[in-house]
Design an enzyme around this catalytic site. Sequence first.
Site, PDB file in Angstrom:
ATOM      1  N   HIS A  23      50.904  45.813  24.188  1.00 59.07           N
ATOM      2  CA  HIS A  23      51.779  46.669  25.014  1.00 59.07           C
ATOM      3  C   HIS A  23      51.248  48.108  25.032  1.00 59.07           C
ATOM      4  O   HIS A  23      51.241  48.770  26.068  1.00 59.07           O
ATOM      5  CB  HIS A  23      53.217  46.672  24.460  1.00 59.07           C
ATOM      6  CG  HIS A  23      53.928  45.351  24.533  1.00 59.07           C
ATOM      7  ND1 HIS A  23      54.422  44.713  23.422  1.00 59.07           N
ATOM      8  CD2 HIS A  23      54.222  44.550  25.576  1.00 59.07           C
ATOM      9  CE1 HIS A  23      54.996  43.573  23.792  1.00 59.07           C
ATOM     10  NE2 HIS A  23      54.887  43.450  25.088  1.00 59.07           N
ATOM     11  N   LYS A  47      65.364  34.231  26.462  1.00 58.98           N
ATOM     12  CA  LYS A  47      64.765  34.476  25.138  1.00 58.98           C
ATOM     13  C   LYS A  47      65.804  34.781  24.069  1.00 58.98           C
ATOM     14  O   LYS A  47      66.795  35.459  24.348  1.00 58.98           O
ATOM     15  CB  LYS A  47      63.806  35.665  25.216  1.00 58.98           C
ATOM     16  CG  LYS A  47      62.477  35.301  25.806  1.00 58.98           C
ATOM     17  CD  LYS A  47      61.526  36.465  25.717  1.00 58.98           C
ATOM     18  CE  LYS A  47      60.174  36.088  26.274  1.00 58.98           C
ATOM     19  NZ  LYS A  47      59.303  37.260  26.389  1.00 58.98           N
ATOM     20  N   ARG A  96      47.697  39.175  31.266  1.00 56.77           N
ATOM     21  CA  ARG A  96      46.759  38.762  30.226  1.00 56.77           C
ATOM     22  C   ARG A  96      45.823  37.696  30.774  1.00 56.77           C
ATOM     23  O   ARG A  96      44.716  37.983  31.158  1.00 56.77           O
ATOM     24  CB  ARG A  96      47.507  38.261  28.996  1.00 56.77           C
ATOM     25  CG  ARG A  96      48.202  39.387  28.224  1.00 56.77           C
ATOM     26  CD  ARG A  96      49.200  38.841  27.245  1.00 56.77           C
ATOM     27  NE  ARG A  96      50.231  38.060  27.954  1.00 56.77           N
ATOM     28  CZ  ARG A  96      51.126  37.308  27.372  1.00 56.77           C
ATOM     29  NH1 ARG A  96      51.129  37.187  26.079  1.00 56.77           N
ATOM     30  NH2 ARG A  96      52.039  36.666  28.079  1.00 56.77           N
ATOM     31  N   SER A 134      54.186  38.618  21.497  1.00 52.88           N
ATOM     32  CA  SER A 134      55.117  38.925  20.405  1.00 52.88           C
ATOM     33  C   SER A 134      55.447  37.664  19.610  1.00 52.88           C
ATOM     34  O   SER A 134      55.509  37.697  18.372  1.00 52.88           O
ATOM     35  CB  SER A 134      56.394  39.557  20.969  1.00 52.88           C
ATOM     36  OG  SER A 134      56.073  40.741  21.646  1.00 52.88           O
TER      37      SER A 134
END
Length: 167
Positions: A23, A47, A96, A134
Amino acid sequence: MQQSAEQKIAVYPGSFDPVTNGHLDIIERGLKLFDKLIVTIMFNPSKKSLFTVEERLELLEKSLEKFSNIEIDSFSGLLVDYAAKQKARAILRGMRAISDFEYEFQMALMNRRLNREIQTVFLITGTQWIFTSSSIIKEAARFGGNISSMVPPAVNEKLKKKLSTFY
Ligand code: COA
């Protein structure tokens, strides 16, 4: 005609559970394009988070100390409404691998449908972070892996403490 003095503001949204060096890489790149970045913890209904919003805010504050022209915030409504309220002209997202593309594409198109004035800008994450997330970092930390090179020092400390009481 827009005034040239108008600040170029972008919102950088995410779950940030917790913030990682990946990040930070996007924030650093984003600051080269925008006058101000608003890093905002948003709610992703699919989530379940490890850290509370307050903990994530604190970790962002500590991890982003070195940057200027940054604001840190949290919001639980619609992203485009938040961006408009902040007078942001863009939503910043990091890309990504190709696996991110479909989800990001769908989200960007939905956001554009909801508010045509706000553009989504994608930046390619530094290659050393393209296979991190994460969740994978939390999993490695949970089983005692050394993740200190992947997260800011404050996150490394907090993860150790949290995981020792959590499991
Ligand atoms: N380097 C490394 N990892 C990165 C990264 C980078 N540069 N950028 C993102 N990631 C990882 C994150 O750590 C996260 O990992 P995780 O899935 O293991 O938690 C993952 O990629 C997803 O990234 P994140 O940026 O946190 O996105 P998200 O999918 O959790 O967030 C929201 C999506 C919050 C922006 C979205 O749900 C939202 O806008 N919510 C508000 C409601 C709304 O407006 N909904 C309509 C949108 S169409």
